[in-house]
Design a protein around this motif. Structure first.
Motif, short mmCIF file in Angstrom:
data_model
loop_
_atom_site.label_atom_id
_atom_site.label_comp_id
_atom_site.label_asym_id
_atom_site.label_seq_id
_atom_site.Cartn_x
_atom_site.Cartn_y
_atom_site.Cartn_z
N GLN A 1 0.83 -1.20 0.00
CA GLN A 1 0.00 0.00 0.00
C GLN A 1 0.87 1.25 0.00
O GLN A 1 2.00 1.26 0.51
CB GLN A 1 -0.93 0.01 1.22
N GLY A 2 0.31 2.34 -0.54
CA GLY A 2 1.07 3.57 -0.69
C GLY A 2 1.50 4.20 0.62
O GLY A 2 2.50 4.93 0.65
N TRP A 3 0.80 3.93 1.72
CA TRP A 3 1.13 4.58 2.98
C TRP A 3 2.34 3.94 3.66
O TRP A 3 3.03 4.59 4.46
CB TRP A 3 -0.06 4.55 3.94
N TRP A 4 2.63 2.67 3.34
CA TRP A 4 3.63 1.91 4.09
C TRP A 4 5.06 2.48 3.95
O TRP A 4 5.75 2.66 4.97
CB TRP A 4 3.58 0.44 3.68
N PRO A 5 5.55 2.79 2.74
CA PRO A 5 6.96 3.21 2.62
C PRO A 5 7.29 4.48 3.39
O PRO A 5 8.44 4.66 3.82
CB PRO A 5 7.14 3.41 1.10
N THR A 6 6.31 5.38 3.55
CA THR A 6 6.62 6.64 4.23
C THR A 6 6.19 6.65 5.68
O THR A 6 6.42 7.64 6.39
CB THR A 6 5.91 7.81 3.50
N ALA A 7 5.56 5.57 6.15
CA ALA A 7 5.09 5.53 7.54
C ALA A 7 6.26 5.39 8.49
O ALA A 7 7.24 4.69 8.21
CB ALA A 7 4.11 4.37 7.73
N ARG A 8 6.18 6.08 9.62
CA ARG A 8 7.20 5.93 10.65
C ARG A 8 7.03 4.59 11.35
O ARG A 8 5.99 3.94 11.27
CB ARG A 8 7.09 7.07 11.67
N SER A 9 8.05 4.16 12.08
CA SER A 9 8.00 2.85 12.74
C SER A 9 6.87 2.78 13.76
O SER A 9 6.25 1.74 13.94
CB SER A 9 9.34 2.55 13.43
N ASP A 10 6.57 3.92 14.45
CA ASP A 10 5.50 3.88 15.44
C ASP A 10 4.12 3.90 14.80
O ASP A 10 3.11 3.80 15.50
CB ASP A 10 5.65 5.03 16.44
N GLU A 11 4.04 4.06 13.47
CA GLU A 11 2.78 4.00 12.77
C GLU A 11 2.51 2.61 12.18
O GLU A 11 1.48 2.38 11.54
CB GLU A 11 2.76 5.05 11.64
N LYS A 12 3.46 1.70 12.42
CA LYS A 12 3.33 0.35 11.89
C LYS A 12 3.04 -0.62 13.06
O LYS A 12 3.37 -0.34 14.21
CB LYS A 12 4.59 -0.06 11.15
N PRO A 13 2.42 -1.78 12.75
CA PRO A 13 2.09 -2.73 13.83
C PRO A 13 3.33 -3.32 14.49
O PRO A 13 4.39 -3.44 13.88
CB PRO A 13 1.31 -3.82 13.08
N THR A 14 3.17 -3.70 15.75
CA THR A 14 4.21 -4.39 16.51
C THR A 14 3.65 -5.72 16.96
O THR A 14 2.70 -5.77 17.75
CB THR A 14 4.62 -3.57 17.75
N LEU A 15 4.23 -6.81 16.45
CA LEU A 15 3.77 -8.13 16.84
C LEU A 15 4.34 -8.51 18.21
O LEU A 15 5.46 -8.10 18.58
CB LEU A 15 4.18 -9.19 15.81
N ALA A 16 3.54 -9.27 18.97
CA ALA A 16 4.01 -9.74 20.27
C ALA A 16 5.15 -10.72 20.07
O ALA A 16 5.17 -11.49 19.09
CB ALA A 16 2.86 -10.41 21.02
N SER A 17 6.09 -10.71 20.99
CA SER A 17 7.24 -11.61 20.87
C SER A 17 6.87 -13.01 21.37
O SER A 17 5.92 -13.19 22.10
CB SER A 17 8.40 -11.06 21.70
#
Length: 322
Positions: A306-322
């Motif tokens: 998707q177009g939003w992904w390349p410019t999204a900051r890391s805190d705007e992306k999901p974090t999977l549980a370890s």
């Protein structure tokens, strides 16, 4: 006399058979014994349930209503007993679901790829109830749900849970022609005047949690659509009639775009939930692995294209549980 399930079974059988001798035979009692039992039930309820004409029996108006309710209860008790028998014997299929149709397909596919001890019975996302409620009351055994991180959820002692995605910032879905579609992120306050498609009820029961979060920002959203899954309503977004919340694994069709919300005001989590006692610990672990694999697959096949992904900051992306 307090009504019991056996009394309801008597009412249901008499109404179905339409004959005292036939009902007595079906219940394995004499006609005289059955007649006395029906009389006791009618006195306990304070109304006449049946009219008799010789051996024939027909329901009164209130009798028809009572018989219908009695059949429902008797059937539910039979299903309950069958569920208990199946789970105790380990022979019954594992009813598996999620509250998102797109994710459901991937989750089930990955679950099939594991060596689950019990056979799987995929159940498509339910309507008219939350997935967690369906687990709690025994209609589902295990499912992945999306829950707002800020939402106050009532703990259910019969439901277990494991976090799959620890942090899942919600996005906003817009028409590609929307004035804000060209921005890298969108301030939700700039969309306060739009007609919103709100998150489904499992994400946000009654929209109260979203209202609480946005209330702190001084934002109140207007919605003529109410809580609804975005998928079938993308045409309303594409044509500019509505805007919507969306999860990062959503896929925007032609004419639609996804954008992060500035400062991520609404954060969700994806959680595996199961009914305690209906699934063994080994199968829980297999479901956890399947749920995580399904989410990573969706990030690869949808979000990262998707177009939003390349410019999204890391805190705007999901974090999977370890």
């Amino acid at each position: 006399m307090e009504l019991e399930v056996r009394h309801l079974r008597v009412i249901a059988v008499v109404a179905q058979q339409g004959s005292m001798p036939a009902a007595a035979a079906a219940l394995g009692v004499s006609a005289a014994t059955l007649g006395s039992e029906v009389g006791r039930i009618e006195r306990a309820l304070g109304c006449s349930l049946f009219r008799t004409s010789g051996d024939s029996v027909s329901c009164t108006a209130i009798g028809e209503r009572v018989a219908a309710r009695a059949r429902t209860v008797v059937n539910e008790v039979a299903l309950l007993r069958e569920d208990v028998r199946s789970h105790q014997s380990g022979e019954g299929p594992l009813r598996i679901s999620s509250d998102s149709l797109r994710y459901f397909t991937s989750f089930v596919s990955h679950a099939y790829a594991t060596d689950m001890r019990r056979p799987l019975l995929p159940v498509p996302p339910l309507t008219g109830t939350t997935t967690t409620e369906a687990i709690s009351d025994g209609r589902l055994d295990v499912a992945v749900v999306i829950a707002l991180a800020a939402a106050r959820t009532q703990e259910r002692p019969e439901v277990g849970g494991r976090v799959i995605v620890e942090r899942e910032p919600l996005l906003v879905a817009l028409s590609a022609t929307h004035p804000l579609a060209a921005q890298r992120c969108v301030d939700i306050r700039d969309l306060a005047g739009e007609d919103w498609i709100l998150p489904p009820v499992e994400i946000d029961p009654g929209s109260e949690a979203t209202a609480s979060v946005l209330g702190a920002l001084g934002v109140t959203l207007r919605s003529s659509y109410g809580p609804h899954d975005l998928g079938p309503l993308w045409p309303a977004v594409v044509t500019g009639r509505a805007v919507s919340f969306a999860v990062p694994t959503a896929a925007a069709p032609p004419g639609g775009v996804l954008r992060p919300l500035c400062d991520q005001p609404i954060i969700a989590r994806r959680v595996l939930r199961w009914r305690l006692g209906s699934i063994g610990e080994d199968d829980v672990e297999r479901c956890v692995r399947a749920a995580g694999s399904a989410y990573r697959e969706q990030l690869t096949h949808t979000a990262q294209t998707q177009g939003w992904w390349p410019t999204a900051r890391s805190d705007e992306k999901p974090t999977l549980a370890s």
